[in-house]
Design an enzyme around this catalytic site. Structure first.
Site, PDB file in Angstrom:
ATOM      1  N   TYR A 143       0.816  -1.221   0.000  1.00 19.30           N
ATOM      2  CA  TYR A 143       0.000   0.000   0.000  1.00 19.30           C
ATOM      3  C   TYR A 143       0.845   1.265   0.000  1.00 19.30           C
ATOM      4  CZ  TYR A 143      -2.866  -3.763   1.981  1.00 19.30           C
ATOM      5  OH  TYR A 143      -3.462  -4.975   2.241  1.00 19.30           O
ATOM      6  N   HIS A 144       1.865   1.318  -0.871  1.00 18.84           N
ATOM      7  CA  HIS A 144       2.749   2.474  -0.940  1.00 18.84           C
ATOM      8  C   HIS A 144       2.814   3.087  -2.339  1.00 18.84           C
ATOM      9  CE1 HIS A 144       5.265   0.687   2.642  1.00 18.84           C
ATOM     10  NE2 HIS A 144       4.101   1.191   3.029  1.00 18.84           N
ATOM     11  N   PRO A 145       1.701   3.352  -3.006  1.00 15.48           N
ATOM     12  CA  PRO A 145       1.788   3.963  -4.334  1.00 15.48           C
ATOM     13  C   PRO A 145       2.426   5.348  -4.264  1.00 15.48           C
ATOM     14  CG  PRO A 145      -0.473   4.026  -3.532  1.00 15.48           C
ATOM     15  CD  PRO A 145       0.297   3.176  -2.573  1.00 15.48           C
TER      16      PRO A 145
END
Length: 547
Positions: A477-479
């Protein structure tokens, strides 16, 4: 928290600044800019109030992720790099944004990350320049030193939960050659130790609580919730306002100084493209008139892809503590009265930063160790004792894109990560699994592990390990990176975060990262907003002096 919702901004007023998105960056901007009582700020948030109690319980991300009341619930396109699978990409749609539903882990990245940004021509973004902003935002439970501050609103605390299997993991990592490091956010990142988390007295410390809550007492801040931004309004090459929708009604707001786009690595490029800012042929293909050609909008997408190894154990883990209803009741009671126990669990307990192979000068992989295991968080823990050893590549070479498929801003964009499309990434993911197994084979863990449950010991050759990565990997969850800072052909903003070729428009969030930081992205996003606020204030001072 005071969260008075205005049905609409004052249509007769022109705000000094309009901030789009009350998330990790937007809440910081709203706070810092309204410190000057003469500045009027309008803050637009597509989500609602952070009233849900699960937002404030640290382990509540099990309830808020994939919940449309708090999460945008994005879904990637099928990605051939992971066998055509589509991944869920949670992003916060609530006050505090993703800081209200993330895993609470506080990691800054490596000093070299920021020095590399500066070396690429982004003046003022070297580590020595950004460190003061990390310190400015932070209230470090361990006290102040040259790396950490105690005067900021963001509480950073030690874990309130430790278990035997976590201690064994640390001992095994040290035996495998990874040095012990009590502060991976200090002098150096390499090493293994416990995470710190953004909590205070057992409660989540989101940017909504840390930054927005005090700012809402100021009369010069207007907050509009459930306000979905449709587009930035341009007159020639200047941003003059925004168009947004509240419960089916379209509103506009005018700005005198700047529009500050803080909608994240998915939302910010989508809003730019819907505003006619982007690659001309792509915009034409979806029926949007190109008002400003900027081909890098939505490109340069990066994310951390993790491979989650699950090991069954002969010793008790958190699976045993939370599996049965009576035990859950005991856990809830413990948290209610003491703010301790499993409900204070961040997304992981132990972190490790190391090299995937010999010869590297800095860590290129990160471990997140959890003293539990599950197929999916919503499904509950496994019915056996186990822990999870998750490993990801820190600086992937693969690049994806975010592109709108419609002129309608309510239609979700296409998200294509292009995971494992680069040969180097495929090499690193195979080597990373080998490192994870080497840690598991060290005596402190080997003595209690009964079986490698996922992916399974039958995956042995490099080809088989790559296939395991394609099949069992997940996002952390690190875009980031879709409105790249820089001065090359794909750069969207300059080193003061101003959109190239336009006036009165900046992007302030994780999308501006030229290269994703080596670790979790929330603390760096807050730093970016702190630095941006100072740059914005300085620009206004310079303008006033020039006039």
């Amino acid at each position: 928290m005071k969260t008075t919702c205005y049905a609409n901004a004052d249509a007769s007023a022109a705000y000094d600044y309009i901030v789009i998105g009350a998330g990790s960056a937007g809440c910081v901007l709203a706070n810092r800019l309204t410190e000057d009582p003469s500045i009027r700020v309008l803050l637009l948030e597509a989500g609602g109030s952070d009233w849900n109690p699960w937002i404030h319980v640290p382990v509540g991300y099990f309830k808020t992720m994939h919940n449309p009341a708090t999460d945008w619930c994005y879904l990637t396109d099928p990605d051939k790099g992971i066998n055509g699978r589509r991944l869920q990409w949670p992003r916060g749609k609530v006050l505090g944004g993703s800081s209200s539903l993330n895993g609470l882990l506080y990691i800054r990245g490596q000093h070299e990350d920021y020095d590399d940004w500066a070396a690429a021509g982004n003046q003022g973004w070297g580590y020595a320049s950004v460190l003061p902003y990390f310190r400015k935002s932070e209230c470090q439970a361990r006290g102040a030193n040259q790396w950490h501050g105690t005067d900021g609103p963001l509480h950073v605390s030690d874990l309130r939960l430790k278990r035997e299997i976590a201690e064994r993991f640390i001992e095994a990592a040290v035996e495998a050659g990874i040095p012990l490091n009590q502060d991976v956010n200090g002098e150096r990142q390499e090493g293994v130790g416990y995470f710190q988390q953004t909590t205070y007295k057992g409660l989540r410390c989101s940017t909504a609580r840390a930054f927005l809550r005090p700012a809402l007492t100021r009369s010069n801040l207007t907050l509009v919730k459930h306000a979905h931004c449709r587009r930035v309004l341009l007159e020639g090459k200047r941003a003059v306002g925004v168009e947004y929708e509240v419960k089916g009604t379209i509103h506009t707001a005018r700005v005198e100084r700047e529009v500050l786009l803080s909608s994240g690595a998915i939302g910010s490029p989508q809003i730019l493209q819907c505003s006619g800012i982007g690659e001309p042929e792509h915009l034409a293909s979806v029926g949007v008139e190109c008002l400003h050609a900027l081909p890098g909008v939505g490109e340069n997408l990066q994310d951390h892809l993790q491979v989650r190894l699950v090991f069954k154990t002969q010793c008790r883990t958190l699976n045993d503590e939370v599996r049965h209803p009576l035990k859950k009741l005991a856990v809830g009671t413990q948290y209610l009265f003491t703010r301790t126990g499993p409900l204070t669990l961040a997304a992981s307990q132990v972190c490790a930063f190391t090299q995937s192979r010999e010869g590297l000068t800095r860590p290129d992989i990160q471990f997140h160790m959890q003293p539990l295991s599950a197929d999916k968080p919503a499904d509950g823990v496994h019915p056996f004792s186990a822990f999870t050893s998750s490993v990801c590549q820190l600086r992937p070479h693969s690049r994806g894109q975010v592109r709108i498929t419609s002129a309608d801003a309510s239609i979700y964009p296409s998200i294509q990560p292009n995971y494992l499309s680069a040969e180097e990434d495929r090499r690193v993911v195979v080597d990373a699994i080998k490192v994870a197994r080497r840690i598991a084979q060290a005596a402190p863990l080997a003595s209690v592990i009964s079986e490698e449950y996922v992916p399974g010991a039958h995956y042995q050759s490099d080809e088989e390990l790559l296939e395991a990565a394609r099949q069992f990997s997940q996002t952390i969850y690190h875009p980031a990176g879709t409105c790249k800072m820089g001065h090359d052909a794909l750069a969207v903003v300059d080193d003061e975060l101003r959109v190239h070729g336009l006036h009165g428009l900046r992007v302030v969030d994780a999308s501006i990262m030229p290269v994703i930081v080596s670790g979790n992205t929330n603390a760096p996003t807050i730093m970016i907003a702190e630095k941006a606020a100072d740059m914005i204030k300085a620009a206004q001072v310079n303008m006033a002096q020039a006039s």
